[in-house]
Write a protein that holds these residues in place. Structure first.
Motif, mmCIF file in Angstrom:
data_model
loop_
_atom_site.group_PDB
_atom_site.id
_atom_site.type_symbol
_atom_site.label_atom_id
_atom_site.label_comp_id
_atom_site.label_asym_id
_atom_site.label_seq_id
_atom_site.Cartn_x
_atom_site.Cartn_y
_atom_site.Cartn_z
ATOM 1 N N ILE A 265 0.904 -1.377 0.100
ATOM 2 C CA ILE A 265 0.063 0.059 -0.014
ATOM 3 C C ILE A 265 0.925 1.245 0.063
ATOM 4 O O ILE A 265 0.924 2.027 0.987
ATOM 5 C CB ILE A 265 -0.678 -0.014 1.147
ATOM 6 C CG1 ILE A 265 -1.359 -1.399 1.341
ATOM 7 C CG2 ILE A 265 -2.211 1.156 1.081
ATOM 8 C CD1 ILE A 265 -2.307 -1.573 2.557
ATOM 9 N N GLN A 266 1.776 1.404 -1.061
ATOM 10 C CA GLN A 266 2.421 2.694 -1.242
ATOM 11 C C GLN A 266 2.106 3.078 -2.502
ATOM 12 O O GLN A 266 1.939 2.425 -3.583
ATOM 13 C CB GLN A 266 3.971 2.136 -1.244
ATOM 14 C CG GLN A 266 4.445 1.801 0.150
ATOM 15 C CD GLN A 266 5.991 1.633 0.061
ATOM 16 O OE1 GLN A 266 6.797 2.808 0.019
ATOM 17 N NE2 GLN A 266 6.400 0.580 0.052
ATOM 18 N N GLY A 267 2.149 4.585 -2.508
ATOM 19 C CA GLY A 267 1.787 5.302 -3.761
ATOM 20 C C GLY A 267 2.730 4.846 -4.951
ATOM 21 O O GLY A 267 2.204 4.550 -6.094
ATOM 22 N N LYS A 268 3.883 4.702 -4.646
ATOM 23 C CA LYS A 268 4.810 4.233 -5.696
ATOM 24 C C LYS A 268 4.444 3.061 -6.221
ATOM 25 O O LYS A 268 4.661 2.747 -7.614
ATOM 26 C CB LYS A 268 6.445 4.270 -5.342
ATOM 27 C CG LYS A 268 7.506 4.091 -6.259
ATOM 28 C CD LYS A 268 8.636 4.006 -5.504
ATOM 29 C CE LYS A 268 9.819 3.594 -6.558
ATOM 30 N NZ LYS A 268 11.102 3.764 -5.916
ATOM 31 N N PHE B 120 1.125 3.025 -8.328
ATOM 32 C CA PHE B 120 1.559 3.734 -9.300
ATOM 33 C C PHE B 120 2.034 2.787 -10.240
ATOM 34 O O PHE B 120 1.557 2.707 -11.519
ATOM 35 C CB PHE B 120 2.440 4.878 -9.096
ATOM 36 C CG PHE B 120 2.796 5.620 -10.428
ATOM 37 C CD1 PHE B 120 1.896 6.594 -10.880
ATOM 38 C CD2 PHE B 120 4.119 5.602 -11.018
ATOM 39 C CE1 PHE B 120 2.355 7.316 -12.176
ATOM 40 C CE2 PHE B 120 4.291 6.048 -12.250
ATOM 41 C CZ PHE B 120 3.607 6.894 -12.713
ATOM 42 N N ASN B 121 3.044 2.046 -10.034
ATOM 43 C CA ASN B 121 3.767 1.062 -10.903
ATOM 44 C C ASN B 121 2.805 0.181 -11.430
ATOM 45 O O ASN B 121 2.895 -0.352 -12.649
ATOM 46 C CB ASN B 121 5.122 0.319 -10.218
ATOM 47 C CG ASN B 121 6.171 1.546 -10.171
ATOM 48 O OD1 ASN B 121 6.380 2.643 -11.164
ATOM 49 N ND2 ASN B 121 7.264 1.649 -9.275
ATOM 50 N N VAL B 122 2.042 -0.476 -10.393
ATOM 51 C CA VAL B 122 1.103 -1.664 -10.736
ATOM 52 C C VAL B 122 0.134 -1.087 -11.883
ATOM 53 O O VAL B 122 -0.038 -1.549 -12.986
ATOM 54 C CB VAL B 122 0.455 -2.073 -9.790
ATOM 55 C CG1 VAL B 122 -0.707 -2.901 -9.936
ATOM 56 C CG2 VAL B 122 1.370 -2.851 -8.768
ATOM 57 N N GLY C 35 -0.050 -2.163 -15.608
ATOM 58 C CA GLY C 35 -1.513 -2.795 -16.148
ATOM 59 C C GLY C 35 -1.708 -2.161 -17.373
ATOM 60 O O GLY C 35 -2.186 -2.903 -18.217
ATOM 61 N N LEU C 36 -1.691 -0.741 -17.531
ATOM 62 C CA LEU C 36 -2.125 -0.234 -18.492
ATOM 63 C C LEU C 36 -1.288 -0.408 -19.759
ATOM 64 O O LEU C 36 -1.797 -0.532 -20.867
ATOM 65 C CB LEU C 36 -2.003 1.315 -18.409
ATOM 66 C CG LEU C 36 -2.992 2.125 -17.807
ATOM 67 C CD1 LEU C 36 -2.682 3.646 -17.588
ATOM 68 C CD2 LEU C 36 -4.083 2.222 -18.851
ATOM 69 N N PHE C 37 0.032 -0.633 -19.659
ATOM 70 C CA PHE C 37 0.823 -0.918 -20.781
ATOM 71 C C PHE C 37 0.501 -2.365 -21.067
ATOM 72 O O PHE C 37 0.322 -2.659 -22.276
ATOM 73 C CB PHE C 37 2.435 -0.896 -20.307
ATOM 74 C CG PHE C 37 3.053 0.423 -20.803
ATOM 75 C CD1 PHE C 37 3.382 0.732 -21.966
ATOM 76 C CD2 PHE C 37 3.480 1.349 -19.483
ATOM 77 C CE1 PHE C 37 3.888 1.900 -22.162
ATOM 78 C CE2 PHE C 37 3.704 2.704 -19.760
ATOM 79 C CZ PHE C 37 4.072 2.905 -21.057
ATOM 80 N N GLU C 38 0.260 -3.359 -20.415
ATOM 81 C CA GLU C 38 0.125 -4.784 -20.568
ATOM 82 C C GLU C 38 -1.211 -4.783 -21.440
ATOM 83 O O GLU C 38 -1.501 -5.420 -22.429
ATOM 84 C CB GLU C 38 -0.057 -5.385 -19.051
ATOM 85 C CG GLU C 38 0.220 -6.985 -19.541
ATOM 86 C CD GLU C 38 0.492 -7.648 -18.319
ATOM 87 O OE1 GLU C 38 -0.216 -8.958 -18.024
ATOM 88 O OE2 GLU C 38 1.382 -7.209 -17.406
ATOM 89 N N ALA C 39 -2.227 -3.846 -20.817
ATOM 90 C CA ALA C 39 -3.662 -4.198 -21.326
ATOM 91 C C ALA C 39 -3.537 -3.693 -22.684
ATOM 92 O O ALA C 39 -4.244 -4.001 -23.634
ATOM 93 C CB ALA C 39 -4.662 -3.365 -20.478
ATOM 94 N N SER C 40 -2.889 -2.439 -23.016
ATOM 95 C CA SER C 40 -2.856 -1.663 -24.224
ATOM 96 C C SER C 40 -2.013 -2.804 -25.385
ATOM 97 O O SER C 40 -2.505 -2.873 -26.514
ATOM 98 C CB SER C 40 -2.375 -0.356 -24.292
ATOM 99 O OG SER C 40 -1.050 -0.372 -23.782
ATOM 100 N N GLY C 41 -1.112 -3.178 -24.425
ATOM 101 C CA GLY C 41 -0.312 -4.342 -25.433
ATOM 102 C C GLY C 41 -1.074 -5.478 -26.116
ATOM 103 O O GLY C 41 -1.274 -5.698 -27.162
#
Lengths: 949, 120
Positions: free
Chosen positions: A543-546, A549-551, A555-561
């Protein structure tokens, strides 16, 4: 003048420090320094007006259609911020000159710093909210570049990316909010919105607009839960951290809240969100800061905590809270910037910022240690420093605001006292754990010593300010704080007095408790260096912002890929399918609910011939689908559909179209058969039945849709614009074949474009076939010869006879085109057909030799000449001061021939003729040249791939 | 009564469907033919947008009823450009086969070189 002050660093500073920096590092720093000093002088020159409470407005139109104008406003608040930005900026210029290592690029640093400074000045001076957003994004971008200054370090790149994503994303939300706000208020200027406050707040769109703007402000000022980008941005060089991440950029969010305060204040959502976000950030970050072992990490969390304090004060909404907030903005800059600079000095001297490995540095650099001690005292709020004063004010406001509440009246004071205690504890730790606490825990090979004065002077200056303001607040800071706070609130402030001593009261008690408790907490933690064993990073798990953020980003990159992979399968077949399906869907979406039916136009009864043709057409199409794999048969059947098409044109009074279609049909059938000689004669069956059904269904749906659309159109009356052409064809265009007059005269420009496309297609074919040689078999699968051994006599004779007649006929068709069916397009196609017949009768080589075609070069020349003639005819109109392609006509009487109807449009039509002949023959001849007879007999479909060898 | 409009609309529908079906095939030559068919359908479709009048004259001064010349002018150039496209596409199909050794639209190499009857 205001605009000039912003433009000076933006243009001169940015460009010249880059340019001059490649020659001399010192000159670059001097230039940046002088630009900053000039800016300071510029702002100081406004002091008399500002002190009288006036504001200076500069208005200049930029993009009025969007409401985006250059409206700059210098009032108390922006004046204070502008001075803060430029004064700290000048100190940073000096500091960086000594800080940057020989291998660091000096021009890059100063140029980006100037860019950033200009952007910040733009933010604080903008009165137009859209202009403010422009500068706001510029601060995000320049900060991205500055954080990523050491681009070779992965953490610098990651930190810069994260900072940009968070603050840039917030900026995007803010843009939306600003546009909404502008739409509500009907103006994009803040000074005009303030007047309309009640109307603006009453609008149902006000809350969404405000939430979006708050998102921008809170991300920029690193408020919880968006705080995580700031500690990661510490990968930046220390001057950048000192400037951007303590004194200026992170305060842009605070500034925005102050600037929008007169519009937002009093709204329950504004107070609730801002106060809560500020309070949570203030407490949480103060706690975390104590356990950061990295000097800059500690300072980053401390900055987040102090920003939370300012945000909290702005949200409170009590009369004197703005004064406290403004005062703390100044004070925070004056103690936090020197602390960052000290951290930079320590890093510079020991190559470490880890307090677990530092310690005992007092012996090596006593002056630096003293500077750190005083600045930390300010941070902790020790009496005698300016930090104490603003902390007292903030305690007073917080206690006073919640005094009547049932449980908040004791909870809030308790909470902020605790946060104050932690702030004291980390301030002590910063000094004690670095400069005292035993001996240096690093390798003995390092011998730190005092840095040059250039690195200490900026800190010294700020630390002196810190002390002077702490002792003589009313005299030094009073007027500035007053004009800034009253400009922020937009109305006169209640009486207040900045002073060191307010008597014994609850806030003083809270201060004392915080100091004592902070000292005790630190003493307990540092005992046997216990705190060095703790890793705060592991406390919060995932539960850290960083981490989140990375997840999210991954996730966005993977989904768009995955989506891209699904959509971009690389198969043209499925692309066509989806393209057509999407088109059918889009049209269906509009057409389905419209419930359009058959129109009322009287229908034309069909005769028997039409019915027979229709039945034949349907049968042909059915056979094409059935025998799709048998390519020769399908070519003939497709040709038949073409014939039916031209007969349709004949029947519906379109002789020009019928003639064009007929001649095109001949040439394209020849082309298809020539192409087929180089391709397999039969298509393999490879598409599954399910796929075929799918294709069939889509084809049926699209076909039915197009048919339905044409039925709807044909059964309706419509307003045509053709009356204009019918009326003017004879009088203005000089021809009675309106179709031709439209082509070469009224819409000549379109036709010029179209023959250019034709020419490009021809040249494209020519280029495509360059260097390609394919051998074809001399006979097909059944042993039938593909070419004649000897061109048959009859064909040769007929071809020889037809050629002159065809040429004369095409001249005739060309000449009569303006008044009767015909014209350049049709004449060109007829000529081409006649020449193609020669190719067939005499063979490729002989006819090319006879025409001296030089491998198609001749046809390229024809094509060029055609386009040239058409273009020059158009240009000719310029000589009569008429627009491109204006036509003229006359009826000169020529001896022997009599009266000739001549129009300049005929010359244009000649260009069309040339282009059509050239392009058609180029396509045919290039294809013929590629296809060479295979030396082996009876080996069908041999494809020699010389190009690949 | 069967009207010209009905014959035209259904004809356009059938030719469009056939053309699209061929365009969805996996081999380049079918795509060329399909595009050609689609071109016919689209041209007649555009031509029909002007509406039809029986026994109208295409040339000024030959009768009281005149056809709409504008769709005709548009379609005339469309026919010629359609021809240029067909020509270009045929040669593109050839070049594709030359480069990839297959006439599949996705340049997939044939697992089996040719259909059995062709080798006979």
């Amino acid at each position: 003048m205001l605009l000039a002050i912003v433009m000076l660093p933006l243009v001169i500073g940015t460009l010249f420090s880059l340019w001059i920096g490649h020659r001399s590092r010192v000159l670059s720093a001097l230039l940046a320094g002088s630009v900053t000093l000039i800016c300071i002088a510029g702002f100081l020159s406004y002091t008399p007006q500002i002190m009288l409470g006036e504001s200076i407005i500069h208005t200049q139109s930029w993009v009025p259609q969007l409401g985006l104008d250059i409206v700059l406003r210098l009032d108390g608040l922006s004046w204070m911020f502008a001075l803060l930005i430029t004064v700290i900026g000048s100190l940073i210029v000096l500091y960086a000159a000594y800080y940057l290592a020989p291998e660091d690029s000096v021009p890059k640093f100063y140029s980006l710093m100037m860019l950033f400074m200009a952007a910040m000045l733009g933010v604080v001076l903008s009165d137009n909210v859209l202009l403010l957003v422009v500068f706001w994004e510029l601060t995000s971008l320049s900060s991205f570049l500055l954080v990523g200054y050491w681009g070779h370090l992965p953490e610098a790149r990651a930190g810069a990316r994260q900072a940009l994503a968070v603050t840039g994303g917030g900026g995007l939300a803010m843009l939306g909010g600003m546009v909404l706000l502008g739409q509500i208020a009907g103006t994009y200027n803040i000074s005009e919105m303030v007047v309309l406050r009640e109307t603006v707040q009453a609008s149902p769109m006000f809350v969404p607009a405000m939430l979006l703007i708050l998102l921008g402000a809170l991300t920029k000022s690193a408020q919880f839960p968006f705080h995580f980008w700031l500690p990661d941005a510490m990968a930046a060089p220390t001057p950048v951290s000192a400037y951007l991440h303590s004194a200026t950029m992170v305060k842009a969010g605070v500034f925005l809240l102050m600037r929008m305060y007169p519009i937002f204040a009093g709204h329950v959502w504004f107070e609730g969100i801002v106060t809560t976000a500020g309070l949570v950030t203030l407490c949480f970050a103060a706690f975390v800061a104590l356990f950061k072992h990295d000097l800059k990490g500690l300072l980053a969390y401390s900055t987040v905590s102090h920003l939370g304090l300012m945000t909290f004060l702005i949200g409170l909404g009590s009369p004197l809270a703005p004064v406290a907030a403004v005062f703390h903005v100044l004070n925070h800059a004056s103690f936090k910037a020197p602390l960052f600079m000290v951290a930079g000095i320590v890093d510079h001297e020991t190559h470490s910022r880890d307090m677990r490995r530092l310690g005992g540095l007092y012996r090596f650099m006593p002056i630096t240690a003293l500077l750190a001690l005083i600045a930390s005292a300010g941070m902790a709020g020790v009496p005698g420093t300016n930090g104490f004063l603003s902390k007292e004010m903030y305690f007073t406001e917080a206690v006073g605001h919640f005094a009547t509440h049932l449980w908040l009246s004791w909870f809030i004071p308790l909470l902020i006292t605790l946060a104050g205690a932690f702030s004291v504890a980390y301030s002590i730790r910063l000094v004690h754990d670095t400069f005292f606490n035993g001996r240096l825990r690093l390798d003995t090979s390092i011998h730190p010593h005092e840095p040059p004065w250039g690195m200490k002077l900026p800190s010294l200056f700020l630390v002196v300010v810190c002390l002077l303001v702490g002792i003589l607040p009313a005299w030094l800071a009073g007027p500035v704080v007053e004009v800034a706070a009253s400009a922020m609130v937009g109305q006169p402030l209640p009486e207040f007095h900045l002073s060191l001593w307010h008597g014994f009261n609850l806030p003083l008690l809270m201060s004392v408790v915080a100091l004592v408790l902070g000292g005790l907490i630190y003493a307990a933690l540092i005992h046997q260096n216990k705190i060095h064993q703790w890793l705060s990073e592991s406390w919060f798990g995932v539960i850290q912002g960083k981490t989140i953020f990375n997840v999210a980003i991954n996730g966005l990159f993977e989904a768009s890929g995955k989506l891209t992979q699904r959509l971009e399968s690389g198969s043209l077949q499925s692309y066509v399918f989806w393209l057509m399906a999407a088109a059918a869907f889009a049209v269906g979406l509009v057409m389905w609910p419209s419930s359009l039916g058959t129109g009322s136009r009287p229908l034309i009864p069909a005769n028997g011939v039409a019915g027979v043709l229709w039945v034949l057409l349907l049968l042909t199409c059915f056979t094409i689908v059935r025998l799709e794999a048998q390519r020769f048969i399908t070519v003939i059947l497709v040709g038949f559909v073409g014939l039916v098409t031209s007969m349709t044109f004949v029947a519906l009074s379109a002789p020009d179209l019928a003639l064009t279609q007929l001649s095109v049909e001949v040439v394209s059938t020849v082309l298809m058969l020539m192409g087929l000689a180089l391709l397999p004669a039969v298509s393999p069956v490879e598409t599954s039945l399910a796929k075929r059904l799918q294709h069939g269904m889509l084809a049926t749906i699209v076909g039915a849709g197009v048919g339905w659309l044409s039925w709807l159109a044909m059964t309706r009356e419509h307003q045509s614009i053709s009356w204009y052409f019918l009326e003017n064809a004879l009088s203005v265009g000089g021809g009675s074949n309106v179709v031709n007059v439209i082509l070469v005269d009224f819409r000549g420009y379109d036709t010029f474009g179209e023959i250019t496309v034709l020419g490009i297609a021809g040249l494209g074919v020519f280029a495509l076939m360059q260097g390609m040689r394919a051998r074809r078999g001399s006979a097909d699968a059944h042993g039938r010869l593909l070419t004649f051994e000897q061109p048959p006599l009859l064909l040769r004779v007929v071809a020889a006879l037809v050629l002159p007649f065809a040429l004369v006929f095409s001249v005739y068709i060309f000449m009569r085109g303006h008044n009767m069916p015909g014209g350049g397009f049709i004449a060109g196609l007829i000529t081409a057909v006649a020449l193609v017949l020669q190719f067939m009768a005499l063979g490729q080589e002989k006819s090319m030799w006879l025409m001296k075609a030089a491998g198609g070069q001749l046809f390229v020349r024809w094509l060029g000449m055609g386009l040239g003639i058409a273009g020059l005819t158009g240009v000719g109109a310029f000589f009569f001061s008429k627009p491109f392609l204006t036509s003229a006509f006359g009826h000169p009487v020529v001896p022997v021939l009599g009266e000739l109807p001549l129009a300049s449009a005929a010359l244009f039509d000649l260009g069309v003729y040339g282009t059509v002949v050239g392009a058609t023959l180029l396509t045919v001849s290039v294809l013929a040249q590629v296809s060479q007879r295979s030396p082996q007999q009876n080996s069908p479909d041999v494809l020699a791939q010389e190009g690949q060898a | 009564m069967i009207s010209i409009e009905f014959l035209l609309a259904t004809g356009i529908a059938v030719v469009t469907a056939t053309g699209l079906y061929l365009m969805l095939q996996s081999r380049t030559f079918a795509v060329v033919l399909g595009l050609s068919l689609l071109g016919y359908a689209v041209n007649v479709f555009l031509f029909s947008m002007g509406g039809h009048v029986s026994n109208a004259q295409p040339i000024l001064g030959q009768g009281p009823l005149l056809t709409d010349p504008l769709p005709q002018a548009l379609v005339l150039t469309a026919i010629v450009i359609g021809f240029a496209t067909t020509g270009f596409l045929i040669e593109l199909a050839l070049r594709n086969r030359h480069e990839s050794g297959s006439d599949h639209v996705d340049s997939l190499t044939d697992a089996e070189p040719t259909a059995p009857e062709e080798r006979a």
